[in-house]
Write an enzyme that holds these catalytic residues in place. Structure first.
Site, PDB file in Angstrom:
ATOM      1  N   SER A 152      40.168 -44.082 -20.445  1.00  0.00           N
ATOM      2  CA  SER A 152      41.341 -44.392 -21.267  1.00  0.00           C
ATOM      3  C   SER A 152      42.503 -44.824 -20.378  1.00  0.00           C
ATOM      4  O   SER A 152      42.637 -44.340 -19.244  1.00  0.00           O
ATOM      5  CB  SER A 152      41.749 -43.151 -22.067  1.00  0.00           C
ATOM      6  N   TYR A 193      43.134 -34.895 -24.606  1.00  0.00           N
ATOM      7  CA  TYR A 193      42.313 -36.092 -24.469  1.00  0.00           C
ATOM      8  C   TYR A 193      42.554 -36.792 -23.144  1.00  0.00           C
ATOM      9  O   TYR A 193      41.617 -37.123 -22.420  1.00  0.00           O
ATOM     10  CB  TYR A 193      42.590 -37.044 -25.631  1.00  0.00           C
ATOM     11  N   LYS A 197      39.935 -37.361 -19.942  1.00  0.00           N
ATOM     12  CA  LYS A 197      39.592 -38.685 -19.422  1.00  0.00           C
ATOM     13  C   LYS A 197      39.978 -38.821 -17.942  1.00  0.00           C
ATOM     14  O   LYS A 197      39.305 -39.518 -17.186  1.00  0.00           O
ATOM     15  CB  LYS A 197      40.268 -39.773 -20.256  1.00  0.00           C
TER      16      LYS A 197
END
Length: 277
Positions: A152, A193, A197
């Site tokens: 990401s 998140y 990542k």
């Protein structure tokens, strides 16, 4: 049964960015055997039916393999099945499957620990386990094996102090003083998140090190700010925030598979640049 086509296994290939990666490969003039990994086989079959309506001619074939990134048994069975069908060989592994549950923390439907543990389990631990299981199949490839990790743009440490774009402001803005914290309007809470990542980026670097002498090319792909269903925000709301069509990310991943980023092995690649660490 061995095949002259390149054998590609992609996790989470039935929806979102994964579906767009499958579509981009299926539209390519190159011939692939594309194996869609997903938790529910029927959803993979539905994705194939949809794709074949959208793309009526292809040099490639499509199939589904059940694969749950939270289950070692499921992943082991998936790799065994691929090995049995394809002569013990895999040419490309695309670790696309992922999950974000920060919105559940905010909504109170998951505890912080539960949400964080699940995000790390799916995005990092499960992905690492699958790669470990599939590595012997990649080493048997005679077609220049490739290993991709979908990361990401929010994972870069260097850009946590950047505020000069709308997206940067949304993810890096600090809330007002006081407790409990409330996200400022128009910002995003993705602590779990983006942390997972960032961890995945190091997993990629480790696999680049581990497989270097075996000739396996390894990357992380940062597909951009895309309007997918990840995180439960909703595609339309994301588009209003400036997110791009997911097909853009699919094409970026296809470019890596097809050799257009071979000078950037071991890096996190974006559509038009190498992402800073």
């Amino acid at each position: 049964m061995a095949s002259d086509r390149e054998i590609v296994f992609i996790t989470g290939g039935n929806t979102g960015l994964g579906y767009e990666v499958v579509k981009a490969l299926y539209k390519s003039p190159r011939a692939y055997e594309i194996i869609i990994g997903c938790r529910t086989v029927s959803k993979g079959e539905d994705a194939i039916a949809t794709l074949q309506r959208e793309v009526t001619q292809s040099a490639s074939t499509l199939s589904v393999q059940q694969a749950d990134l939270e289950s070692d048994a499921s992943l082991g069975q998936a790799v065994d099945a691929i090995s049995a069908r394809h002569g013990g060989r895999l040419d490309v592994l695309i670790n696309n499957g992922g999950a974000g549950f920060d919105a559940d923390i905010a909504a109170g439907t998951r505890s912080t620990r539960e949400a964080f543990n699940t995000m790390w389990d799916v995005n990092v631990s499960g992905t690492h386990v699958l790669t470990q299981l599939a590595a012997p199949l990649l080493l048997k490839s005679d077609k220049g094996p490739r290993l991709l990790f979908v990361t990401s743009g929010t994972s870069t440490l260097a850009e946590t102090e950047v505020f000069d774009t709308p997206v940067a402001k949304r993810i890096n803005a600090s809330p007002p003083a006081g407790w409990p914290k409330q996200n400022p309007p128009g910002t995003m809470a993705i602590t779990g998140y983006r942390s997972a990542k960032t961890g995945l980026n190091m997993v990629m670097r480790e696999w680049a090190r581990i497989l270097k002498e075996d000739g396996v090319r390894v990357w992380a792909v940062s597909p951009g700010f895309l309007a997918t269903g990840l995180g439960g925000i909703g595609a339309e709301k994301l588009k209003a925030m400036g997110a791009l069509d997911p097909s853009v990310g699919g094409e970026t991943v296809r470019d890596v598979v097809e050799g257009k980023r071979d000078t950037e092995v071991g890096k996190v690649v974006r559509r038009d640049m190498v992402q800073p660490w």
